[in-house]
Design a protein around this motif. Sequence first.
Motif, PDB file in Angstrom:
ATOM      1  N   GLY A 146       1.262   0.692   5.630  1.00 58.64           N
ATOM      2  CA  GLY A 146       0.818   0.228   4.325  1.00 58.64           C
ATOM      3  C   GLY A 146       1.223  -1.201   4.051  1.00 58.64           C
ATOM      4  N   TYR A 147       1.313  -2.009   5.085  1.00 63.87           N
ATOM      5  CA  TYR A 147       1.742  -3.405   4.940  1.00 63.87           C
ATOM      6  C   TYR A 147       0.554  -4.248   4.488  1.00 63.87           C
ATOM      7  N   ASP A 148       0.661  -4.829   3.296  1.00 61.62           N
ATOM      8  CA  ASP A 148      -0.385  -5.684   2.733  1.00 61.62           C
ATOM      9  C   ASP A 148       0.076  -7.131   2.855  1.00 61.62           C
TER      10      ASP A 148
ATOM     11  N   PRO B  68      -4.747 -15.507  14.305  1.00 62.49           N
ATOM     12  CA  PRO B  68      -4.962 -15.252  15.741  1.00 62.49           C
ATOM     13  C   PRO B  68      -3.671 -15.191  16.542  1.00 62.49           C
ATOM     14  N   SER B  69      -2.610 -15.791  16.029  1.00 59.94           N
ATOM     15  CA  SER B  69      -1.349 -15.800  16.765  1.00 59.94           C
ATOM     16  C   SER B  69      -0.659 -14.439  16.788  1.00 59.94           C
ATOM     17  N   VAL B  70      -1.039 -13.541  15.905  1.00 52.83           N
ATOM     18  CA  VAL B  70      -0.376 -12.236  15.808  1.00 52.83           C
ATOM     19  C   VAL B  70      -0.886 -11.322  16.917  1.00 52.83           C
ATOM     20  N   ASN B  71       0.050 -10.672  17.604  1.00 55.74           N
ATOM     21  CA  ASN B  71      -0.285  -9.774  18.716  1.00 55.74           C
ATOM     22  C   ASN B  71      -0.609  -8.381  18.174  1.00 55.74           C
ATOM     23  N   LEU B  72      -1.813  -8.241  17.614  1.00 61.80           N
ATOM     24  CA  LEU B  72      -2.256  -6.964  17.056  1.00 61.80           C
ATOM     25  C   LEU B  72      -2.758  -6.075  18.189  1.00 61.80           C
ATOM     26  N   VAL B  73      -1.982  -5.046  18.528  1.00 66.13           N
ATOM     27  CA  VAL B  73      -2.352  -4.196  19.651  1.00 66.13           C
ATOM     28  C   VAL B  73      -3.219  -3.010  19.233  1.00 66.13           C
ATOM     29  N   HIS B  74      -3.116  -2.610  17.960  1.00 70.62           N
ATOM     30  CA  HIS B  74      -3.931  -1.487  17.498  1.00 70.62           C
ATOM     31  C   HIS B  74      -3.820  -1.393  15.989  1.00 70.62           C
ATOM     32  N   GLN B  75      -4.882  -0.885  15.349  1.00 67.89           N
ATOM     33  CA  GLN B  75      -4.784  -0.619  13.922  1.00 67.89           C
ATOM     34  C   GLN B  75      -5.534   0.649  13.555  1.00 67.89           C
ATOM     35  N   VAL B  76      -5.028   1.311  12.531  1.00 69.12           N
ATOM     36  CA  VAL B  76      -5.602   2.554  12.009  1.00 69.12           C
ATOM     37  C   VAL B  76      -5.995   2.278  10.572  1.00 69.12           C
ATOM     38  N   SER B  77      -7.289   2.368  10.263  1.00 66.98           N
ATOM     39  CA  SER B  77      -7.776   2.062   8.919  1.00 66.98           C
ATOM     40  C   SER B  77      -8.459   3.281   8.323  1.00 66.98           C
ATOM     41  N   GLY B  78      -8.065   3.625   7.101  1.00 64.79           N
ATOM     42  CA  GLY B  78      -8.631   4.780   6.415  1.00 64.79           C
ATOM     43  C   GLY B  78      -7.678   5.268   5.348  1.00 64.79           C
ATOM     44  N   ASP B  79      -7.991   6.392   4.744  1.00 60.27           N
ATOM     45  CA  ASP B  79      -7.139   6.939   3.693  1.00 60.27           C
ATOM     46  C   ASP B  79      -5.688   7.000   4.170  1.00 60.27           C
ATOM     47  N   PHE B  80      -4.831   6.270   3.474  1.00 58.21           N
ATOM     48  CA  PHE B  80      -3.458   6.097   3.953  1.00 58.21           C
ATOM     49  C   PHE B  80      -2.668   7.397   3.886  1.00 58.21           C
TER      50      PHE B  80
ATOM     51  N   ILE C 190      -1.050   0.455  10.279  1.00 62.18           N
ATOM     52  CA  ILE C 190      -1.603   1.685   9.714  1.00 62.18           C
ATOM     53  C   ILE C 190      -1.728   1.454   8.217  1.00 62.18           C
ATOM     54  N   ASP C 191      -2.972   1.368   7.744  1.00 56.26           N
ATOM     55  CA  ASP C 191      -3.200   1.009   6.342  1.00 56.26           C
ATOM     56  C   ASP C 191      -4.560   1.551   5.919  1.00 56.26           C
ATOM     57  N   MET C 192      -4.955   1.231   4.690  1.00 54.49           N
ATOM     58  CA  MET C 192      -6.221   1.752   4.186  1.00 54.49           C
ATOM     59  C   MET C 192      -7.407   0.866   4.564  1.00 54.49           C
TER      60      MET C 192
ATOM     61  N   THR D  25       0.832  -1.201   0.000  1.00 54.32           N
ATOM     62  CA  THR D  25       0.000   0.000   0.000  1.00 54.32           C
ATOM     63  C   THR D  25       0.865   1.248   0.000  1.00 54.32           C
ATOM     64  N   ALA D  26       1.987   1.186   0.714  1.00 60.99           N
ATOM     65  CA  ALA D  26       2.884   2.339   0.790  1.00 60.99           C
ATOM     66  C   ALA D  26       3.417   2.732  -0.579  1.00 60.99           C
ATOM     67  N   MET D  27       3.538   1.766  -1.492  1.00 61.04           N
ATOM     68  CA  MET D  27       4.087   2.101  -2.799  1.00 61.04           C
ATOM     69  C   MET D  27       3.089   2.873  -3.656  1.00 61.04           C
ATOM     70  N   ARG D  28       1.855   3.012  -3.189  1.00 63.62           N
ATOM     71  CA  ARG D  28       0.848   3.713  -3.976  1.00 63.62           C
ATOM     72  C   ARG D  28       0.477   5.076  -3.396  1.00 63.62           C
ATOM     73  N   VAL D  29       1.265   5.580  -2.441  1.00 59.86           N
ATOM     74  CA  VAL D  29       0.951   6.897  -1.890  1.00 59.86           C
ATOM     75  C   VAL D  29       1.090   7.952  -2.977  1.00 59.86           C
ATOM     76  N   ALA D  30       0.248   8.970  -2.898  1.00 57.54           N
ATOM     77  CA  ALA D  30       0.297  10.039  -3.898  1.00 57.54           C
ATOM     78  C   ALA D  30       1.612  10.805  -3.826  1.00 57.54           C
ATOM     79  N   ASP D  31       2.114  10.998  -2.614  1.00 53.51           N
ATOM     80  CA  ASP D  31       3.355  11.745  -2.425  1.00 53.51           C
ATOM     81  C   ASP D  31       4.308  10.911  -1.572  1.00 53.51           C
ATOM     82  N   PRO D  32       5.266  10.212  -2.197  1.00 54.79           N
ATOM     83  CA  PRO D  32       6.187   9.362  -1.431  1.00 54.79           C
ATOM     84  C   PRO D  32       6.985  10.117  -0.376  1.00 54.79           C
ATOM     85  N   GLN D  33       7.118  11.429  -0.537  1.00 51.59           N
ATOM     86  CA  GLN D  33       7.855  12.206   0.452  1.00 51.59           C
ATOM     87  C   GLN D  33       7.187  12.129   1.825  1.00 51.59           C
TER      88      GLN D  33
END
Length: 506
Positions: A269-271, A298-310, A289-291, A205-213
């Motif tokens: 932006g990790y897909d 279930p084994s992954v320790n997901l403590v928080h996620q942010v979903s929306g326009d990346f 943090i992704d779109m 997902t990170a490779m598709r940002v409008a502004d890589p900067q």
Amino acid sequence: MNNADLIIATLKANGVTRGFGIPSGNVLPLMEAMRQGGVEFVLTAHEGSAGFAADVTGRMTGAPGLCIATLGPGATNLATGVGGAFLDRSPLIAITCNLNTDQLGRRIQMWIDHHALFKPITKATLKLEPGCVAETVTQAIALTLSEQGPVHLDLPEDVALAATNEELAAPAKPEKLAAAPDAALARAAELIAAAKRPIAVLGATAMRVADPQLLHNVIERHSLPFATTTMAKGMIDEDHPLALGCIERACRQVQRKFLRSADLIVGLGYDTVEVEYEAWIGDRPLLQIDMEPVDVAPSVNLVHQVSGDFDASLARLLTLPPAVNQWNAATLAEHRRSFHAALRPAAKSFTAHAAIDAVRRALPREGLLAFDVGAHTHQIASQWNAHAPKTFHITNGWSSMGFGLPGAIAAKLARPDLPVVCLLVDGCFQMTCGEVAIRRQFPLYGTELQAEAYREPPAHYFGVPARAANSADALEAAVKAALAAKGPTVIEAVVDSEHYIDTVYD
């Protein structure tokens, strides 16, 4: 004006300048519309190559890539390239040119249900019908740009040829995702600020940002050491002092050990289509943090996620106070040194890793690389240093052989001002060697895969000059000479890949 003219005018109004494909009787009306409408038709040797080339065109230009095929076997061939755009999330319009409307569904030569074929590998599959052609094409463009994935259009021949009074629609307006809630971003900021040894991992997902900067600035503002997946390489210059290299390719155990020394993994932006988190993350806590919501076991320790326009999430992270952590430059530099040393085992023979280094030295920093799928993919992904966005092209969601050569051709067409190299091995070259034919009347060349004594290449393949390179120095010189030539060059390098046992299959 007929409907084929209208289709091409609509595509052109939305930034499409070329399409890839193979002619047939059913395709000819659309090709003629392209000729008259100023959209270049690029002949490929295989419809799958047309799909891969359109995929890379979409990545490079931001406008949808375009690929075209006839019905039946043309459509099934095209599906391989379209599937790549689906799992690699590239904007693409795929048009299949079909029988006349009254013949659809009958037991007629080559006919199959194109919509059933493309439904699992596209965002949508749409019929082109008289009276709503411009609307349907515009809808398809908006969808592929919004959703980041291919859309299929089916065009019966009688519809293509039918006269139309439809007006050209306004350019498509892709829908943007809603921004993530402020509270979600605030919690993410708290986690990053509290971490002593955070590591960011950039993905597809990170490779598709409008502004890589934006990515670069977020990494620097919060002092985040960062690794990348294969497709995200180059989004930030890999010479950056915070760069850790590519994960889950060659010498992946070296990277896994270092990643598991973190106290927070930040997926930017990790897909997981590239590689699932559970393969490498262990028990480390994950902040995603992704779109869209992350797909984790279930084994992954997901403590928080942010979903929306990346892009909006990145911009918001830049407004937050800078985070401070305990990483130091010496530790990161030593990791980079040891990782790259492990990738290059000592050898007296001409190794694959020496060949890759030779090509990297020969290709200018701004040059583009496209490569294919196989054991060499792992070595290239880990070893190659990418310095800028959209300079490193591979399929890592679909992972189909045959991507490299049409991808390189498309990259050169999109950026004729930049040098381009394609790295592929014998099996991949055999699958797509027809794409380098300058004149189609030249006979096909069959690549022999059985073991035999190496022979110097002929003077040319398909009219393309060929030369051998039997050492790293010779390959480096050959690539430099090829980049200075006025046309393409085939360089045949026979390398010893025994170290793959240590670096790829670890």
